[in-house]
Motif scaffolding. Structure first.
Motif, PDB file in Angstrom:
ATOM      1  N   SER A  61      -6.907   7.248   6.865  1.00 12.63           N
ATOM      2  CA  SER A  61      -5.747   6.729   7.592  1.00 12.63           C
ATOM      3  C   SER A  61      -5.007   5.679   6.764  1.00 12.63           C
ATOM      4  O   SER A  61      -3.777   5.628   6.760  1.00 12.63           O
ATOM      5  N   ILE A  62      -5.768   4.834   6.093  1.00 11.34           N
ATOM      6  CA  ILE A  62      -5.153   3.810   5.248  1.00 11.34           C
ATOM      7  C   ILE A  62      -4.392   4.464   4.098  1.00 11.34           C
ATOM      8  O   ILE A  62      -3.298   4.021   3.726  1.00 11.34           O
ATOM      9  N   ASP A  63      -4.958   5.536   3.540  1.00 14.92           N
ATOM     10  CA  ASP A  63      -4.273   6.261   2.466  1.00 14.92           C
ATOM     11  C   ASP A  63      -2.913   6.755   2.929  1.00 14.92           C
ATOM     12  O   ASP A  63      -1.909   6.645   2.213  1.00 14.92           O
ATOM     13  N   GLN A  64      -2.867   7.309   4.142  1.00 15.57           N
ATOM     14  CA  GLN A  64      -1.595   7.784   4.686  1.00 15.57           C
ATOM     15  C   GLN A  64      -0.663   6.617   4.980  1.00 15.57           C
ATOM     16  O   GLN A  64       0.566   6.719   4.788  1.00 15.57           O
ATOM     17  N   GLU A  65      -1.236   5.496   5.417  1.00 15.50           N
ATOM     18  CA  GLU A  65      -0.426   4.312   5.682  1.00 15.50           C
ATOM     19  C   GLU A  65       0.201   3.793   4.393  1.00 15.50           C
ATOM     20  O   GLU A  65       1.358   3.352   4.385  1.00 15.50           O
ATOM     21  N   ILE A  66      -0.551   3.852   3.303  1.00 17.82           N
ATOM     22  CA  ILE A  66      -0.004   3.453   2.003  1.00 17.82           C
ATOM     23  C   ILE A  66       1.176   4.352   1.647  1.00 17.82           C
ATOM     24  O   ILE A  66       2.223   3.876   1.187  1.00 17.82           O
ATOM     25  N   GLN A  67       1.001   5.644   1.853  1.00 19.02           N
ATOM     26  CA  GLN A  67       2.089   6.589   1.580  1.00 19.02           C
ATOM     27  C   GLN A  67       3.323   6.256   2.417  1.00 19.02           C
ATOM     28  O   GLN A  67       4.455   6.254   1.905  1.00 19.02           O
ATOM     29  N   ASP A  68       3.116   5.950   3.702  1.00 17.87           N
ATOM     30  CA  ASP A  68       4.241   5.620   4.579  1.00 17.87           C
ATOM     31  C   ASP A  68       4.925   4.324   4.133  1.00 17.87           C
ATOM     32  O   ASP A  68       6.166   4.228   4.166  1.00 17.87           O
ATOM     33  N   LYS A  69       4.132   3.341   3.752  1.00 16.87           N
ATOM     34  CA  LYS A  69       4.701   2.072   3.285  1.00 16.87           C
ATOM     35  C   LYS A  69       5.527   2.270   2.016  1.00 16.87           C
ATOM     36  O   LYS A  69       6.585   1.649   1.845  1.00 16.87           O
ATOM     37  N   LEU A  70       5.064   3.136   1.147  1.00 17.76           N
ATOM     38  CA  LEU A  70       5.808   3.387  -0.091  1.00 17.76           C
ATOM     39  C   LEU A  70       7.118   4.113   0.199  1.00 17.76           C
ATOM     40  O   LEU A  70       8.137   3.856  -0.461  1.00 17.76           O
ATOM     41  N   GLU A  71       7.101   5.021   1.162  1.00 15.30           N
ATOM     42  CA  GLU A  71       8.342   5.688   1.552  1.00 15.30           C
ATOM     43  C   GLU A  71       9.323   4.664   2.123  1.00 15.30           C
ATOM     44  O   GLU A  71      10.535   4.707   1.843  1.00 15.30           O
TER      45      GLU A  71
END
Length: 497
Positions: A151-161
């Motif tokens: 979930s954190i990995d996906q959150e990192i992706q969302d933050k970068l977007e």
């Protein structure tokens, strides 16, 4: 003063009053807008040496930079605190009711009771049930924290977007500011927007800014990596499809430089990204190591020992692991076996609900460990099938008080009892949470103070605006009287002629 100069003066006053009134009106309309900087009228000298009023935006470079810094710090700490609280919730909340340490303590107590009355089959079943609680706790928590990493990995992706989007908007408004500054246009609104984007970017990644000619701004990350210069730098990240104990998280790379993660409970991270990396790559893997070492320690202290004095290696006892096959060695003492917490299980031979399972075999020893249905006589202690036999149970109880070796990667004592190790794991997490909570409060308070100072310096005060409105009203009345006086003088001259 000549009549023409008087008229000119009155016109100038009317013009300035109009400009100031427009600015005042805009200030009042944006009194509750935290991203608005107050507009003030400033007298300047034009190229011909005359005075003219210009509307300027209040600005404090030092406070703006401090606000960005505090925003990044507070965002990172808040993110860390939220994730730590999430981990604690997996263990049953503040009392850690579902943590392995709680179930291990219950297992020890029930085993002690069974050793006292080895002829009580119900006590044997209670021990096996307690052991299943321990293994289920280790299995589920290990699974949950690895899911949390995903979930954190996906959150990192969302933050970068989100960061890419903010940098694109920042680029657009920065270009407008450069063009407007070069042509002498009013860019105050655009400056407000750019400052708002700086605050939003700071929540994701700590930044430092530098302003050069034509109000062009350059951005660096807090560790000195170029983030924006004319346009945004490349940001690369590939999320993993799934995580287990052996999975390494992929790095966040900005302009070819790998972003570092924060460290410690009072995190050194700036912005939510560094805090997310800290949880994904440091805190959860360390806690996973503690779970794996807890599982290995349980397998070690409950292993079946050779009762024939033949020097045979220990075999899995109360606890074994998924995938065990005949001939497999027990995990090496004091050495990490990654992912063992997700594999540990109670030996099927002892589970009454399974075919052939008998909890009292824990008392006797020599039971099947590989699912082939064959017991090893060399490990059988109760050769006479004595219902009061307790030698093996007493030894297992004693193992709870015996120090064993643990891997240094667990960041806990390397030689201690299994109960103290599991309790130490809870203490390690609780200390992290306590440090983070205190730091979160401090950094939030610091951000509030800096934000208030910036608001007091550049924000709108309705009291000041009302006072200025009265001054403008008096100025307008004075100009009107001057125009009226000039009008009367002209009328008098015309009548005289």
């Amino acid at each position: 003063m000549s009549l023409s100069s008087a008229i000119s003066t009155a016109q100038t006053i009317f013009s300035n009053t109009g400009l100031q009134s427009a600015a005042l009106s805009k200030n009042i309309a944006n009194a509750s807008n935290p991203d608005y900087a107050r507009r003030v009228g400033v007298l300047t000298i034009d190229s011909a040496g005359g005075q003219q009023l210009s509307i300027q935006r209040t600005y404090d470079n030092g406070l703006v930079k401090q606000t960005m810094y505090s925003t990044a710090e507070s965002s990172a700490q808040e993110t860390l605190q939220q994730k730590l609280e999430r981990i604690r919730s997996l263990l049953g909340g503040n009392d850690y009711e579902t943590s392995p340490s709680t179930y291990i303590a219950t297992l020890r107590d029930n085993l002690q009771a069974y050793a006292t009355k080895p002829n009580e089959s119900t006590l044997a079943s209670t021990v096996i049930s307690s052991a299943k609680d321990v293994s289920n706790s280790l299995n589920s928590i290990s699974s949950e924290i690895q899911s949390m990493r995903g979930s954190i990995d996906q959150e990192i992706q969302d933050k970068l977007e989100e960061l890419r989007g903010l940098l694109k908007q920042f680029e657009n408004v920065n270009n407008a500011i450069k063009a407007g500054t070069a042509t002498g246009s009013d860019v105050n609104n655009e400056l407000d927007m750019r400052e708002r984007y700086l605050k939003d970017i700071s929540k994701i990644v700590g930044i430092r800014s530098f302003t050069r000619g034509d109000n062009d701004m350059v951005l660096y990350t807090s560790d000195g990596t170029m983030l924006f210069d004319v346009n945004a730098r490349d940001i690369m990240f590939t999320p993993n499809a799934a995580f287990d104990a052996a999975t390494l998280g992929n790095p966040v790379i900005i302009d070819g430089v790998t972003m570092t993660a924060g460290v410690n409970g009072n995190t050194t991270g700036r912005g939510s990204l560094q805090a997310l990396l800290q949880v994904r790559d440091d805190i959860i893997p360390t806690y996973q190591t503690q779970l794996d070492e807890t599982a290995r320690g349980l397998i070690e202290i409950f292993a079946q020992q050779d009762q024939s004095a033949s020097g045979l290696d220990p075999l899995p006892g109360l606890f074994t692991w998924k995938g065990y096959a005949a001939g497999d060695s027990l995990p090496a003492s004091g050495s990490l076996t990654g992912g063992l917490a997700s594999l540990i299980k109670v030996n099927d031979s002892l589970v009454k609900s399974l075919t052939g399972g008998n909890p009292t075999l824990l008392r006797d020893g020599g039971y099947d460990v590989d699912g082939l249905g064959v017991a090893d006589a060399a490990y059988l202690g109760n050769t006479s099938n004595d219902a009061s036999y307790s030698q093996i149970l007493d030894a297992l109880v004693g193992n709870f008080e015996t120090d064993i070796a643990f891997d240094t990667g667990a960041m806990l004592d390397t030689s201690t009892t299994i109960a103290d190790f599991s309790t130490g794991s809870v203490g390690w997490l609780e200390q992290y949470i306590s440090e983070s909570s205190k730091a979160s409060d401090n950094k939030a308070a610091q951000l509030a103070r800096v934000t208030e100072a910036l608001s007091n310096t550049t924000g709108v005060s309705l009291d000041e605006e009302m006072s200025l409105m009265l001054d403008l009203e008096q100025s307008y009345k004075a100009s009107s009287k001057l125009v009226s006086a000039v009008d009367q003088m002209i009328d008098s001259l015309l009548q005289a002629v």
